[in-house]
Design a protein around this motif. Structure first.
Motif, PDB file in Angstrom:
ATOM      1  N   ASP A 261       0.764  -1.225   0.034  1.00  0.00           N
ATOM      2  CA  ASP A 261       0.041  -0.054   0.069  1.00  0.00           C
ATOM      3  C   ASP A 261       0.938   1.072  -0.082  1.00  0.00           C
ATOM      4  O   ASP A 261       1.147   1.774   0.965  1.00  0.00           O
ATOM      5  CB  ASP A 261      -1.009  -0.118   1.128  1.00  0.00           C
ATOM      6  CG  ASP A 261      -1.943   1.130   1.220  1.00  0.00           C
ATOM      7  OD1 ASP A 261      -1.745   1.974   0.488  1.00  0.00           O
ATOM      8  OD2 ASP A 261      -2.943   0.945   1.965  1.00  0.00           O
ATOM      9  N   PRO A 262       1.359   1.571  -1.224  1.00  0.00           N
ATOM     10  CA  PRO A 262       2.136   2.832  -1.462  1.00  0.00           C
ATOM     11  C   PRO A 262       1.778   4.053  -0.627  1.00  0.00           C
ATOM     12  O   PRO A 262       2.467   4.897  -0.241  1.00  0.00           O
ATOM     13  CB  PRO A 262       2.317   2.925  -2.663  1.00  0.00           C
ATOM     14  CG  PRO A 262       2.260   1.543  -3.256  1.00  0.00           C
ATOM     15  CD  PRO A 262       1.225   1.067  -2.481  1.00  0.00           C
ATOM     16  N   GLU A 263       0.463   4.285  -0.915  1.00  0.00           N
ATOM     17  CA  GLU A 263      -0.255   5.592  -0.628  1.00  0.00           C
ATOM     18  C   GLU A 263      -0.181   5.574   1.067  1.00  0.00           C
ATOM     19  O   GLU A 263       0.124   6.591   1.611  1.00  0.00           O
ATOM     20  CB  GLU A 263      -1.648   5.589  -0.933  1.00  0.00           C
ATOM     21  CG  GLU A 263      -1.928   5.828  -2.376  1.00  0.00           C
ATOM     22  CD  GLU A 263      -1.434   7.318  -2.802  1.00  0.00           C
ATOM     23  OE1 GLU A 263      -1.158   8.230  -1.923  1.00  0.00           O
ATOM     24  OE2 GLU A 263      -1.392   7.798  -3.901  1.00  0.00           O
ATOM     25  N   ALA A 264      -0.412   4.473   1.591  1.00  0.00           N
ATOM     26  CA  ALA A 264      -0.352   4.349   3.221  1.00  0.00           C
ATOM     27  C   ALA A 264       1.059   4.569   3.757  1.00  0.00           C
ATOM     28  O   ALA A 264       1.414   5.380   4.737  1.00  0.00           O
ATOM     29  CB  ALA A 264      -0.759   3.049   3.806  1.00  0.00           C
ATOM     30  N   ALA A 265       2.055   3.962   2.918  1.00  0.00           N
ATOM     31  CA  ALA A 265       3.415   4.405   3.413  1.00  0.00           C
ATOM     32  C   ALA A 265       3.761   5.659   3.212  1.00  0.00           C
ATOM     33  O   ALA A 265       4.394   6.252   4.128  1.00  0.00           O
ATOM     34  CB  ALA A 265       4.320   3.460   2.452  1.00  0.00           C
ATOM     35  N   LEU A 266       3.453   6.436   2.231  1.00  0.00           N
ATOM     36  CA  LEU A 266       3.672   7.927   1.929  1.00  0.00           C
ATOM     37  C   LEU A 266       2.897   8.608   2.896  1.00  0.00           C
ATOM     38  O   LEU A 266       3.465   9.804   3.171  1.00  0.00           O
ATOM     39  CB  LEU A 266       3.198   8.129   0.476  1.00  0.00           C
ATOM     40  CG  LEU A 266       4.249   7.669  -0.500  1.00  0.00           C
ATOM     41  CD1 LEU A 266       3.431   8.026  -1.987  1.00  0.00           C
ATOM     42  CD2 LEU A 266       5.527   8.427  -0.597  1.00  0.00           C
ATOM     43  N   ALA A 267       1.737   8.327   3.490  1.00  0.00           N
ATOM     44  CA  ALA A 267       1.068   9.138   4.644  1.00  0.00           C
ATOM     45  C   ALA A 267       2.165   9.017   5.832  1.00  0.00           C
ATOM     46  O   ALA A 267       1.782   9.994   6.520  1.00  0.00           O
ATOM     47  CB  ALA A 267      -0.189   8.446   4.800  1.00  0.00           C
ATOM     48  N   LEU A 268       2.768   8.157   5.985  1.00  0.00           N
ATOM     49  CA  LEU A 268       3.791   8.187   7.149  1.00  0.00           C
ATOM     50  C   LEU A 268       4.791   9.421   7.152  1.00  0.00           C
ATOM     51  O   LEU A 268       5.353   9.433   8.139  1.00  0.00           O
ATOM     52  CB  LEU A 268       4.492   6.722   7.320  1.00  0.00           C
ATOM     53  CG  LEU A 268       3.870   5.509   7.397  1.00  0.00           C
ATOM     54  CD1 LEU A 268       4.431   4.495   7.312  1.00  0.00           C
ATOM     55  CD2 LEU A 268       2.691   5.464   8.894  1.00  0.00           C
TER      56      LEU A 268
END
Length: 259
Positions: free
Chosen positions: A189-196
């Protein structure tokens, strides 16, 4: 032109470089700056955040696996000054890595009927097991070992204990000049990773994914969170410069880390 390759691994974890051959390769590939980012441990022969060797700038770093809840991600810390808390955590992780390797090897040997030659020492990881499989009489090469045996969905996969994302950020923020997210488009889940990245200083924008990728989500995160751009080859072999920073990007990185 890549002048800074900020993601490399040495024999201190699962890479093939020594510090000496890393510097030699940097000179060969005309890379002026390299960061040593071994898995879950700092390099014992790098005693300062930055070292200059034979005209090459060597940044002391670390790649730390953390649990972000729904998935695990990797953090890159740059310009490390070893702290007691980081040292205690990496010692714990290395003990867990050794135990995991023992269990993995036992499962692979039972699955394949071959004996594997793996040294159970700090830094050991699945790449060491995969290399041992490839060198054995088992019918798998290095990639096949991951695909059929020790990959995340494989019959010989063994999970390991990693610190939480919050704990990892705290440890690296105390010890490092800059903390970023590694290879954001490799995760499920790249979007969730980037939200970090709202808790981080940087993100690895330049990375050799081995496939076409859409970098626009990374670019949006850089803009939204004011992130410093990093990048590197993630070199486990002895090739540098497949990805990294150009001169202007490195200047911005250097200023952010206060090198």
């Amino acid at each position: 032109m890549v002048v800074a390759d900020l993601h490399t691994h040495t024999t201190n974890s699962d890479g093939q470089f020594t510090l000496e051959t890393l510097v030699a390769a940097a000179r060969e590939y005309d890379v002026r700056v390299v960061a040593v980012t071994d898995h879950d441990r700092t390099h014992p022969d790098l005693n300062t955040p930055v070292t200059h060797v034979d005209g090459v700038t060597v940044v002391h770093g670390i790649e730390l696996r953390v649990d972000a809840g729904d998935q695990e991600v990797d953090l890159l810390g740059y310009a490390v000054t070893d702290t007691a808390s980081l040292g205690a955590e990496t010692d714990r992780i290395q003990a867990d890595r050794i135990e995991r390797a023992r269990k993995t090897v036992a499962l692979v040997e039972a699955e394949t009927g071959v004996d594997l030659d793996v040294a159970f020492e700090p830094g050991v990881g699945r790449p060491h097991v995969a290399r041992a499989v490839a060198e054995s009489d088992a019918p798998y090469d290095y990639e096949g070992a991951f695909d059929h045996l020790i990959g995340d969905d494989g019959p010989c996969y063994v999970a390991r204990a990693v610190p939480s994302f919050e704990r990892g950020v705290d440890l690296l923020s105390e010890a490092c000049g800059l903390v970023g997210l590694a290879h954001p488009l490799r995760y499920g889940d790249p979007e969730a990773a980037l939200a970090l990245c709202d808790r981080l200083d940087a993100v690895e924008y330049h990375y050799d994914y081995g496939r076409e990728v859409d970098l626009r989500p990374v670019e949006r995160a850089i803009e939204e969170y004011g992130l410093t751009v990093t990048g590197g080859s993630d070199a486990h072999d002895e090739v540098l410069g497949r990805a990294g920073l150009d001169r202007d990007e490195y200047r911005a990185f250097r200023n952010a880390v206060s090198l």
